[in-house]
Design an enzyme around this catalytic site. Structure first.
Site, PDB file in Angstrom:
ATOM      1  N   CYS A  46      34.962  -4.615  -2.646  1.00  0.00           N
ATOM      2  CA  CYS A  46      34.519  -5.879  -2.345  1.00  0.00           C
ATOM      3  C   CYS A  46      33.430  -5.602  -1.459  1.00  0.00           C
ATOM      4  CB  CYS A  46      35.569  -6.774  -1.644  1.00  0.00           C
ATOM      5  SG  CYS A  46      36.449  -5.862  -0.361  1.00  0.00           S
ATOM      6  N   SER A 111      34.926   1.990   6.018  1.00  0.00           N
ATOM      7  CA  SER A 111      35.326   0.619   5.636  1.00  0.00           C
ATOM      8  C   SER A 111      35.054  -0.202   6.770  1.00  0.00           C
ATOM      9  CB  SER A 111      36.972   0.654   5.311  1.00  0.00           C
ATOM     10  OG  SER A 111      37.157   1.360   4.400  1.00  0.00           O
ATOM     11  N   GLN A 122      40.974   2.965  -4.818  1.00  0.00           N
ATOM     12  CA  GLN A 122      39.911   2.656  -5.598  1.00  0.00           C
ATOM     13  C   GLN A 122      39.028   3.948  -5.696  1.00  0.00           C
ATOM     14  OE1 GLN A 122      38.618  -0.086  -2.496  1.00  0.00           O
ATOM     15  NE2 GLN A 122      39.234  -1.841  -3.575  1.00  0.00           N
ATOM     16  N   GLY A 191      43.916 -14.386  -9.165  1.00  0.00           N
ATOM     17  CA  GLY A 191      43.729 -12.972  -9.742  1.00  0.00           C
ATOM     18  C   GLY A 191      45.002 -12.228  -9.820  1.00  0.00           C
ATOM     19  N   THR A 192      45.108 -11.257 -10.489  1.00  0.00           N
ATOM     20  CA  THR A 192      46.363 -10.340 -10.709  1.00  0.00           C
ATOM     21  C   THR A 192      46.353  -8.764 -10.464  1.00  0.00           C
ATOM     22  OG1 THR A 192      45.624 -10.100 -13.068  1.00  0.00           O
ATOM     23  CG2 THR A 192      47.035 -12.073 -12.547  1.00  0.00           C
ATOM     24  N   GLY A 193      45.227  -8.473  -9.892  1.00  0.00           N
ATOM     25  CA  GLY A 193      45.002  -7.140  -9.525  1.00  0.00           C
ATOM     26  C   GLY A 193      45.598  -6.614  -8.102  1.00  0.00           C
ATOM     27  N   TYR A 195      44.594  -6.395  -4.981  1.00  0.00           N
ATOM     28  CA  TYR A 195      44.504  -7.256  -4.004  1.00  0.00           C
ATOM     29  C   TYR A 195      45.323  -8.349  -3.931  1.00  0.00           C
ATOM     30  CZ  TYR A 195      40.503  -5.209  -1.392  1.00  0.00           C
ATOM     31  OH  TYR A 195      39.782  -4.471  -0.384  1.00  0.00           O
TER      32      TYR A 195
END
Length: 447
Positions: A46, A111, A122, A191-193, A195
């Site tokens: 992101c 980050s 990731q 969303g379903t990931g 995060y």
């Protein structure tokens, strides 16, 4: 030679990052079709878009820079970004600087929130996808695998874990100023990931029990089957009955617009649990009477999940990545400093290991040469076990000093000198080329 084109929150605007997020993962497949590129892997999050490349080094530093420029320009073409903008807002790294950078990235040191943990997964998934698409190379695999190992080592050796919190956690902290009682909040996760799963866990920790999940793609996975979580298929209808929406989806365009919120608030019939920023918590009764429908929207998506124009609405609060960058907390300097030192140390070790790995063809050729001499001599001595043992012991003693010297030369990027000596003295030829990929560009970054 390892190369990296990096766009991240430190140097790149979120407008450009949003455009880069639309680059297809298949871009790596396009890169490896070039004759001077052995492998490619893409790390996209992101607040980060990075292309890691294993390039065939054919010339000098100018050729290295030319390869990086070609990749930058191609990225710009794919996103309709001008060459000047893409060069200005991305960094180009080469040689040992690449490993130093990725090791810091994987540990959360680069980050937005120092020490956050999502990035480690990731990085792993970036390698897995490259392997699946057959775009990786042995050198890239060693780089990414070592990055994961370095991340584990640094987190075990420092207090960096105590420093970092996730973007999801920070966003919910910011939302707390708008929410009176978490237990009464009606939340929707888009969303379903990974995060989305993190958001679900943190919402439950805060006492939220009314949670729904919406998948823009219709994809159903474990989060959709979590006990107490409802699946919704009509987002517009659900908006009128919720207080909080968390966007964690990978979509090409916003799934919620300003008009969607206006429509939802016009039709909402339940009292909102969200209060305007600045209202004292003791004034909740008056707030509920005057704000029958109010929303907090947290947009963690890149590209954006929600229309930025939503922030213009007086009855909606939009928390996005731009706001999170401003509110990211100061880090624990001691833990960060120690973690950075370990990352640099690990990078130096990785580079040294790679240099010695480049000497492998020379070592193998030399061993094979001596092995052939050994076998020839054994055939002349009836191949008795005593003679065989004595001869092999002699060869191992003989080879020890030359191989030690070979590794020392390799560490200095000079394994070709040993290869040249082998060819002159014994007519043993290897594929070892002059210098190493880490010698001329070590410590270089091209911004």
């Amino acid at each position: 030679m390892l190369l990296c084109v990096s766009a991240n929150h430190k140097k790149t605007s979120f407008t450009v990052l949003e455009q880069l997020a639309r680059v297809s993962p298949d871009f790596a497949s396009e890169l490896v079709e070039a004759e001077d590129i052995d492998g490619a892997a893409i790390l996209s999050t992101c607040n980060r878009f990075e292309v890691y490349i294993d390039a065939i080094q054919k010339g000098d530093q100018d050729d290295v820079c030319k390869t990086g420029l070609l990749v930058q320009n191609r990225i710009g073409e794919l996103c309709n970004i001008s060459p000047s903008t893409i060069i200005e807002q991305t960094s180009f790294l080469a040689g040992c600087e690449v490993s130093r950078h990725l090791f810091s990235v994987a540990t959360g040191l680069e980050s937005m929130i120092i020490g956050e943990t999502e990035i480690a997964g990731q990085v792993k998934r970036a390698l897995t996808y490259a392997q699946k698409c057959r775009t990786t190379s042995p050198e890239l695999e060693r780089l990414f695998q070592r990055a994961s190992a370095v991340n584990r080592h640094i987190r075990q050796s420092t207090k960096i874990n105590e420093v970092g919190q996730s973007l999801v956690s920070l966003s919910l902290d910011l939302a707390s100023s708008r929410i009176g009682d978490w237990s009464g909040v009606r939340a929707i996760i888009v969303g379903t990931g990974k995060y989305a799963s993190k958001a679900l866990a943190l919402l439950k920790e805060r006492g939220v029990v009314d949670i729904s999940v919406y998948s823009p793609s219709g994809h159903v996975n474990n989060i959709c089957n979590t006990e107490g979580v409802r699946n919704i298929f009509n987002l517009q209808t659900a908006l009128s009955g919720c207080d909080l929406v968390v966007g964690c989806s990978s979509v090409d365009k916003p799934v919620i617009t300003k008009q969607d919120i206006e429509t939802a608030q016009a039709s909402g019939s339940r009292t909102s649990r969200v209060r305007p920023v600045g209202r004292p918590s003791t004034d909740l009764t008056a707030i509920e009477a005057s704000n029958r429908s109010r929303h907090v929207l947290i947009d963690l998506g890149l590209p954006r999940n929600f229309d930025p124009a939503i922030s213009d609405l007086p009855t909606a609060d939009l928390i996005d990545l731009d706001m999170l960058r401003v509110h990211a907390p100061f880090d624990n300097l001691a833990a960060e400093k120690m973690a950075h030192e370990l990352a640099i140390e690990s990078s130096s070790q990785f580079v040294n290991d790679c240099k010695q790995h480049e000497a492998t063809p020379v070592i193998v050729s030399f061993r094979n040469y001596l092995e052939s001499l050994t076998q020839t001599s054994l055939r002349r001595t009836d191949n008795c076990k005593h003679a065989q043992h004595a001869l092999k012991h002699f060869v191992n003693s003989l080879i020890h000093i030359p191989l030690t010297r070979c590794k020392q030369l390799a560490a200095n990027g000079e394994s070709h000198k040993f290869a040249e000596s082998m060819e002159i003295l014994f007519d043993v030829k290897t594929d070892c080329t002059e210098g190493t990929q880490y010698q001329s560009s070590c410590g270089k970054s091209f911004d």
